[in-house]
Design a protein around this motif. Structure first.
Motif, PDB file in Angstrom:
ATOM      1  N   ILE A  93      44.922  -9.928  -4.799  1.00 14.82           N
ATOM      2  CA  ILE A  93      44.731 -11.290  -4.275  1.00 14.82           C
ATOM      3  C   ILE A  93      43.546 -11.330  -3.311  1.00 14.82           C
ATOM      4  O   ILE A  93      42.665 -12.192  -3.398  1.00 14.82           O
ATOM      5  CB  ILE A  93      46.014 -11.795  -3.581  1.00 14.82           C
ATOM      6  CG1 ILE A  93      47.118 -12.005  -4.617  1.00 14.82           C
ATOM      7  CG2 ILE A  93      45.749 -13.074  -2.786  1.00 14.82           C
ATOM      8  CD1 ILE A  93      48.498 -12.193  -4.010  1.00 14.82           C
ATOM      9  N   VAL A  94      43.526 -10.390  -2.400  1.00 14.68           N
ATOM     10  CA  VAL A  94      42.467 -10.334  -1.384  1.00 14.68           C
ATOM     11  C   VAL A  94      41.103 -10.077  -2.016  1.00 14.68           C
ATOM     12  O   VAL A  94      40.123 -10.770  -1.719  1.00 14.68           O
ATOM     13  CB  VAL A  94      42.794  -9.260  -0.326  1.00 14.68           C
ATOM     14  CG1 VAL A  94      41.607  -8.987   0.571  1.00 14.68           C
ATOM     15  CG2 VAL A  94      43.994  -9.698   0.506  1.00 14.68           C
ATOM     16  N   LEU A  95      41.027  -9.093  -2.891  1.00 10.83           N
ATOM     17  CA  LEU A  95      39.743  -8.759  -3.501  1.00 10.83           C
ATOM     18  C   LEU A  95      39.206  -9.909  -4.351  1.00 10.83           C
ATOM     19  O   LEU A  95      38.004 -10.178  -4.350  1.00 10.83           O
ATOM     20  CB  LEU A  95      39.856  -7.482  -4.337  1.00 10.83           C
ATOM     21  CG  LEU A  95      40.060  -6.195  -3.541  1.00 10.83           C
ATOM     22  CD1 LEU A  95      40.246  -5.010  -4.485  1.00 10.83           C
ATOM     23  CD2 LEU A  95      38.917  -5.944  -2.581  1.00 10.83           C
ATOM     24  N   GLY A  96      40.080 -10.591  -5.068  1.00  9.94           N
ATOM     25  CA  GLY A  96      39.644 -11.741  -5.855  1.00  9.94           C
ATOM     26  C   GLY A  96      39.124 -12.870  -4.985  1.00  9.94           C
ATOM     27  O   GLY A  96      38.083 -13.471  -5.272  1.00  9.94           O
ATOM     28  N   THR A  97      39.834 -13.149  -3.901  1.00 12.58           N
ATOM     29  CA  THR A  97      39.418 -14.204  -2.977  1.00 12.58           C
ATOM     30  C   THR A  97      38.083 -13.875  -2.324  1.00 12.58           C
ATOM     31  O   THR A  97      37.173 -14.700  -2.273  1.00 12.58           O
ATOM     32  CB  THR A  97      40.502 -14.401  -1.888  1.00 12.58           C
ATOM     33  OG1 THR A  97      41.729 -14.735  -2.528  1.00 12.58           O
ATOM     34  CG2 THR A  97      40.112 -15.476  -0.900  1.00 12.58           C
TER      35      THR A  97
END
Length: 117
Positions: A93-97
């Motif tokens: 989630i974090v890396l995509g955001t």
């Protein structure tokens, strides 16, 4: 993004219980390994035609990446502390955001031609 994820998850395989401190420390190493891959990929593929000099693009992209990492680390800390998400799901989630954020900043500023240094 893939390099960052692989580094973090590989490092955490050696930790018996990957708690919040271990995840956040591994995240720093993931960022450090992924930064050169990200810069070179953007420089030579994604934004190759912009013509922005290397010295200028590198400084701008570094600033963009550091900002992205600060968001990354803060959001990852929040997700692994305040939710029941597995650290791997939180990391995705974090890396995509952050990838979306840094792409926009790279496009609009770091590799944007025609701006004063």
């Amino acid at each position: 993004m893939a390099v960052h994820y692989v580094v973090v998850t590989s490092l955490l395989r050696f930790v018996a219980v990957p708690g919040r401190p271990a995840v956040l420390h591994a995240n720093v190493l993931g960022f450090l390994c992924a930064f050169p891959v990200s810069y070179l990929g953007h420089r030579h593929a994604t934004f190759a035609a912009t013509g922005v000099p290397h010295h200028l693009a590198m400084r701008r992209f570094f600033a963009t990446a550091v900002l992205g990492f600060l968001v990354n680390e803060g959001l990852l800390a929040l997700l692994v502390t305040a939710t029941r998400l597995d650290y791997r799901a939180a990391l995705v989630i974090v890396l995509g955001t952050v990838a979306a954020l840094t792409f926009v900043l790279a496009r609009c500023w770091a590799f944007a031609a025609g701006q004063a240094p």
